[in-house]
Design a protein around this motif. Structure first.
Motif, PDB file in Angstrom:
ATOM      1  N   PHE A  81       0.688  -1.174  -0.092  1.00 46.32           N
ATOM      2  CA  PHE A  81      -0.318  -0.114  -0.125  1.00 46.32           C
ATOM      3  C   PHE A  81       1.173   1.058  -0.418  1.00 46.32           C
ATOM      4  N   SER A  82       2.308   1.533   0.622  1.00 40.82           N
ATOM      5  CA  SER A  82       2.417   2.986   0.665  1.00 40.82           C
ATOM      6  C   SER A  82       3.320   2.608  -0.849  1.00 40.82           C
ATOM      7  N   LEU A  83       3.684   2.166  -1.250  1.00 42.45           N
ATOM      8  CA  LEU A  83       4.375   2.428  -2.339  1.00 42.45           C
ATOM      9  C   LEU A  83       3.659   3.079  -3.345  1.00 42.45           C
ATOM     10  N   HIS A  84       2.109   3.266  -3.049  1.00 41.63           N
ATOM     11  CA  HIS A  84       1.298   3.236  -4.486  1.00 41.63           C
ATOM     12  C   HIS A  84       0.604   4.690  -4.115  1.00 41.63           C
ATOM     13  N   ALA A  85       0.207   5.495  -4.808  1.00 47.00           N
ATOM     14  CA  ALA A  85      -0.451   6.989  -4.452  1.00 47.00           C
ATOM     15  C   ALA A  85      -1.878   6.527  -4.353  1.00 47.00           C
ATOM     16  N   MET A  86      -2.522   7.428  -3.868  1.00 51.34           N
ATOM     17  CA  MET A  86      -3.971   6.812  -3.798  1.00 51.34           C
ATOM     18  C   MET A  86      -4.613   8.341  -4.350  1.00 51.34           C
ATOM     19  N   GLY A 118      -8.954  14.787  -4.697  1.00 47.75           N
ATOM     20  CA  GLY A 118      -8.383  14.761  -4.262  1.00 47.75           C
ATOM     21  C   GLY A 118      -7.347  13.373  -3.758  1.00 47.75           C
ATOM     22  N   SER A 119      -6.091  13.934  -3.710  1.00 49.17           N
ATOM     23  CA  SER A 119      -4.728  12.745  -3.883  1.00 49.17           C
ATOM     24  C   SER A 119      -3.685  12.669  -2.811  1.00 49.17           C
ATOM     25  N   ILE A 120      -2.973  11.364  -2.126  1.00 49.91           N
ATOM     26  CA  ILE A 120      -2.282  12.020  -1.472  1.00 49.91           C
ATOM     27  C   ILE A 120      -1.133  10.968  -1.859  1.00 49.91           C
ATOM     28  N   SER A 121       0.134  11.078  -1.370  1.00 49.20           N
ATOM     29  CA  SER A 121       1.693  10.434  -2.556  1.00 49.20           C
ATOM     30  C   SER A 121       1.174   9.044  -1.315  1.00 49.20           C
ATOM     31  N   GLY A 122       2.486   8.598  -1.453  1.00 56.19           N
ATOM     32  CA  GLY A 122       2.477   6.739  -0.837  1.00 56.19           C
ATOM     33  C   GLY A 122       2.911   7.506   0.166  1.00 56.19           C
ATOM     34  N   ALA A 165      -9.209   5.378  -5.612  1.00 55.15           N
ATOM     35  CA  ALA A 165      -8.734   4.741  -7.167  1.00 55.15           C
ATOM     36  C   ALA A 165      -7.118   4.935  -7.326  1.00 55.15           C
ATOM     37  N   GLU A 166      -6.266   3.751  -7.262  1.00 62.40           N
ATOM     38  CA  GLU A 166      -4.727   3.635  -6.661  1.00 62.40           C
ATOM     39  C   GLU A 166      -4.203   3.585  -7.657  1.00 62.40           C
ATOM     40  N   SER A 167      -2.912   4.660  -7.980  1.00 60.70           N
ATOM     41  CA  SER A 167      -1.680   4.196  -8.846  1.00 60.70           C
ATOM     42  C   SER A 167      -0.693   3.845  -8.342  1.00 60.70           C
ATOM     43  N   GLN A 168      -0.317   3.779  -9.988  1.00 67.11           N
ATOM     44  CA  GLN A 168       1.292   2.066 -10.181  1.00 67.11           C
ATOM     45  C   GLN A 168       2.181   3.046  -9.432  1.00 67.11           C
ATOM     46  N   ALA A 169       2.435   4.752  -9.176  1.00 64.88           N
ATOM     47  CA  ALA A 169       3.145   5.437  -9.109  1.00 64.88           C
ATOM     48  C   ALA A 169       2.956   5.406  -7.619  1.00 64.88           C
ATOM     49  N   VAL A 170       4.236   6.656  -7.400  1.00 65.27           N
ATOM     50  CA  VAL A 170       4.186   7.044  -5.510  1.00 65.27           C
ATOM     51  C   VAL A 170       3.075   8.802  -5.327  1.00 65.27           C
ATOM     52  N   ASN A 190      -6.392   9.123 -15.831  1.00 64.72           N
ATOM     53  CA  ASN A 190      -5.307   7.819 -16.255  1.00 64.72           C
ATOM     54  C   ASN A 190      -3.944   7.581 -15.678  1.00 64.72           C
ATOM     55  N   ASN A 191      -3.395   8.233 -14.175  1.00 63.96           N
ATOM     56  CA  ASN A 191      -2.607   8.553 -13.773  1.00 63.96           C
ATOM     57  C   ASN A 191      -3.157   6.745 -12.598  1.00 63.96           C
ATOM     58  N   TYR A 192      -4.035   6.549 -12.738  1.00 67.25           N
ATOM     59  CA  TYR A 192      -4.843   5.463 -11.515  1.00 67.25           C
ATOM     60  C   TYR A 192      -4.878   4.441 -12.253  1.00 67.25           C
ATOM     61  N   ASP A 193      -4.855   2.806 -12.021  1.00 70.68           N
ATOM     62  CA  ASP A 193      -5.159   1.898 -12.647  1.00 70.68           C
ATOM     63  C   ASP A 193      -5.651   0.528 -11.750  1.00 70.68           C
ATOM     64  N   ARG A 194      -6.765   1.537 -10.621  1.00 69.53           N
ATOM     65  CA  ARG A 194      -6.988   0.559  -9.929  1.00 69.53           C
ATOM     66  C   ARG A 194      -8.430   1.672  -9.301  1.00 69.53           C
ATOM     67  N   TRP A 195      -9.498   0.717  -9.238  1.00 70.53           N
ATOM     68  CA  TRP A 195     -10.558   1.097  -8.979  1.00 70.53           C
ATOM     69  C   TRP A 195     -11.721   0.903  -8.154  1.00 70.53           C
ATOM     70  N   GLY A 196     -12.190   1.766  -7.193  1.00 65.79           N
ATOM     71  CA  GLY A 196     -13.009   0.116  -6.153  1.00 65.79           C
ATOM     72  C   GLY A 196     -14.735   0.613  -6.573  1.00 65.79           C
TER      73      GLY A 196
END
Length: 124
Positions: free
Chosen positions: A29-34, A49-53, A97-102, A109-115
């Motif tokens: 979890f901590s490696l991914h921006a949300m 809103g978004s938050i870094s890893g 949503a979760e991104s592969q990036a920090v 489109n920066n997020y690849d997983r969605w609830g």
């Protein structure tokens, strides 16, 4: 398999508060921006809103700045959205949503997983 499960939505009067949660599984979890996004009826999904890893950086849409707070508990693999001073125009389905990036920013489109989303309804 990565899963994101939102909870905490509901019906609230204008001026009230709600806290949304998003439980994540399947990745470190901590490696991914949300991020949080929302979609009102008849409108396109929009960034909230978004938050870094590690939680050091947060970003907000102008429409919620000063009213909403995004946070995360990496020990619990959980993302939160504290929503205060709610307005009828905040009514929408809210998605985490979760991104592969920090760090991921505002673009969908920066997020690849969605609830699956949770409904928030604010009455006037």
């Amino acid at each position: 398999q990565v899963q994101l499960v939102e909870s905490g939505g509901g019906l609230v009067q204008a001026g009230g508060s709600l806290r949304l949660s998003c439980a994540a599984s399947g990745r470190t979890f901590s490696l991914h921006a949300m991020g949080w996004f929302r979609q009102a009826p008849g409108r396109e999904r929009e960034f909230v809103g978004s938050i870094s890893g590690r939680g050091a950086g947060t970003w907000y849409a102008d429409t919620v700045k000063g009213r909403f707070t995004i946070s995360r508990d990496n020990a619990k693999n959980t993302l939160y959205l504290q929503m205060n001073s709610l307005k009828p125009e905040d009514t929408a389905v809210y998605y985490c949503a979760e991104s592969q990036a920090v760090v991921a920013g505002t673009a969908e489109n920066n997020y690849d997983r969605w609830g699956q989303g949770t409904q928030v309804t604010v009455s006037s």
